[in-house]
Design a protein around this motif. Structure first.
Motif, mmCIF file in Angstrom:
data_model
loop_
_atom_site.group_PDB
_atom_site.id
_atom_site.type_symbol
_atom_site.label_atom_id
_atom_site.label_comp_id
_atom_site.label_asym_id
_atom_site.label_seq_id
_atom_site.Cartn_x
_atom_site.Cartn_y
_atom_site.Cartn_z
ATOM 1 N N ARG A 110 0.801 -1.232 0.000
ATOM 2 C CA ARG A 110 0.000 0.000 0.000
ATOM 3 C C ARG A 110 0.842 1.294 0.000
ATOM 4 O O ARG A 110 0.511 2.237 -0.723
ATOM 5 N N PRO A 152 -1.381 6.583 -0.850
ATOM 6 C CA PRO A 152 -1.781 5.310 -0.227
ATOM 7 C C PRO A 152 -3.145 5.382 0.448
ATOM 8 O O PRO A 152 -3.953 4.443 0.329
ATOM 9 N N THR A 157 -4.902 -2.153 -3.958
ATOM 10 C CA THR A 157 -3.435 -2.161 -4.116
ATOM 11 C C THR A 157 -3.048 -2.899 -5.396
ATOM 12 O O THR A 157 -1.903 -3.284 -5.569
ATOM 13 N N THR A 198 1.496 2.785 -3.614
ATOM 14 C CA THR A 198 0.481 3.020 -4.655
ATOM 15 C C THR A 198 0.734 4.319 -5.419
ATOM 16 O O THR A 198 0.327 4.439 -6.575
#
Ligand code: UTP
Length: 307
Positions: free
Chosen positions: A171, A201, A207, A174
């Motif tokens: 995560r 994130p 994700t 991202t």
């Protein structure tokens, strides 16, 4: 959703290679990033082979200044071949011949300024015309017995429409990738409800990130033609693709295989270790070298290069 034209065969592939490759400077001052080798072949050849295996017939390079080596690489090299023949080096000769582009199948278009991936793809619009096409970014390599694009074409033959190759990322990362908002998910194919480029994130809808493999319908060009800038001030492919959702089928494929992001130095070095270890000739020696390096690190973390 109409699907009359959504399963036409994918014959053409676009290879965007007009970027500046700033993460590899000074190596990429004049040499295209896409010519950097992973094991015995340049990045661009890895993705060419993957496209060829997937049944692609027309290979479209979106190039720019200082990128001429890329087209040269796929040309017939008579002196080299004659010399290898004369020396009886058939293995090498076969490797060289295998990197040759079929006659009349390489198409070049230029992107005058690196305005973003979306703009690079738009530069290929006349060469694609009105048919589905693939995009392969040479930064991304996937190592598997069936190539990633071939896996995607299999999925396309079932679902039609648009397919992107996806994988889970941690995560906190991202904000480096195009991220999916997902609907149905059977663990292999996910239906895509939305796409967002480089979300923070805390804002990321999932994700699942897109890697550099796409099968797209030509309608994406209508959206690219608007020249809307997105994340980083670039014309983003992700933003144009997002506009197809709801109009046409759009799926993500969790591909099989090891993915290597070769667009930065760490991923590039890791990819060389992985492809080196898998090599028929030097694989065992590469493994041994890695073990020795690991021993050295364990024994006190000496800087190997500084010895
Ligand atoms: P990258 O963003 O990884 O490539 O784009 P880059 O800009 O060359 O690299 P850095 O960040 O400066 O180190 C992925 C692919 O898309 C192409 C690149 O050549 C690369 O193969 N690309 C990117 C274009 O063709 N045009 C662009 O405007 C941007």
């Amino acid at each position: 959703m109409s699907s009359t034209h959504h399963k036409r065969r994918v014959r053409k592939a676009v290879f965007p290679v007009a970027g500046l490759g700033t993460r590899f400077l000074p190596a990429t001052k004049v040499m295209p990033k896409e010519m950097l080798p992973i094991n015995d072949r340049p990045l661009i050849q890895h993705v060419f082979e993957e496209a060829r295996e997937a049944g692609i017939e027309d290979f479209i390079f979106v190039t720019g200044r200082h990128k001429e080596l890329l087209e040269e690489h796929f040309d017939y090299q008579p002196e080299l071949e004659d010399t290898l023949k004369a020396r009886g080096k058939t293995d090498m000769l076969e490797k060289v011949q295998d990197s040759e582009m079929p006659a009349g199948r390489l198409f070049l278009t230029r992107q005058p300024r690196p305005l973003g991936l979306g703009h690079a793809v738009w530069c290929a619009r006349e060469l694609i015309g009105d048919e589905p096409f693939a995009i392969l970014l040479p930064d991304d390599l996937v190592n598997y017995k069936q190539g990633c694009l071939s896996q995607m074409i299999d999925a396309y033959n079932v679902h039609g429409g648009n397919i992107v190759a996806v994988k889970d990322v941690p995560r906190p990362e991202t904000n480096k990738y195009g991220i999916l908002n997902i609907g149905q998910d059977d663990g292999h194919i996910v239906s895509v409800k939305g796409l967002v480029e480089k979300p923070k994130p805390e804002d990321a809808p999932s994700t699942l990130s897109i890697i550099g493999r796409y099968v797209l319908q030509p309608e994406v060009f209508d959206h690219l033609a608007v020249f809307e800038t997105g994340a980083g001030g670039e014309i983003q492919l992700t933003d144009a693709m997002a506009k197809l959702i709801g109009q046409q089928p759009f799926h993500g494929l969790r591909f099989k295989g090891d993915h290597h992001d070769c667009g930065g130095r760490l991923g590039f070095i890791k990819a060389n270790l992985a492809y080196g270890m898998a090599d028929k000739e030097i694989g065992a020696a590469v493994r041994q070298a890695i073990l020795e390096a690991a021993e050295t690190i364990k024994a006190g973390g000496r800087d190997v290069a500084a010895e």
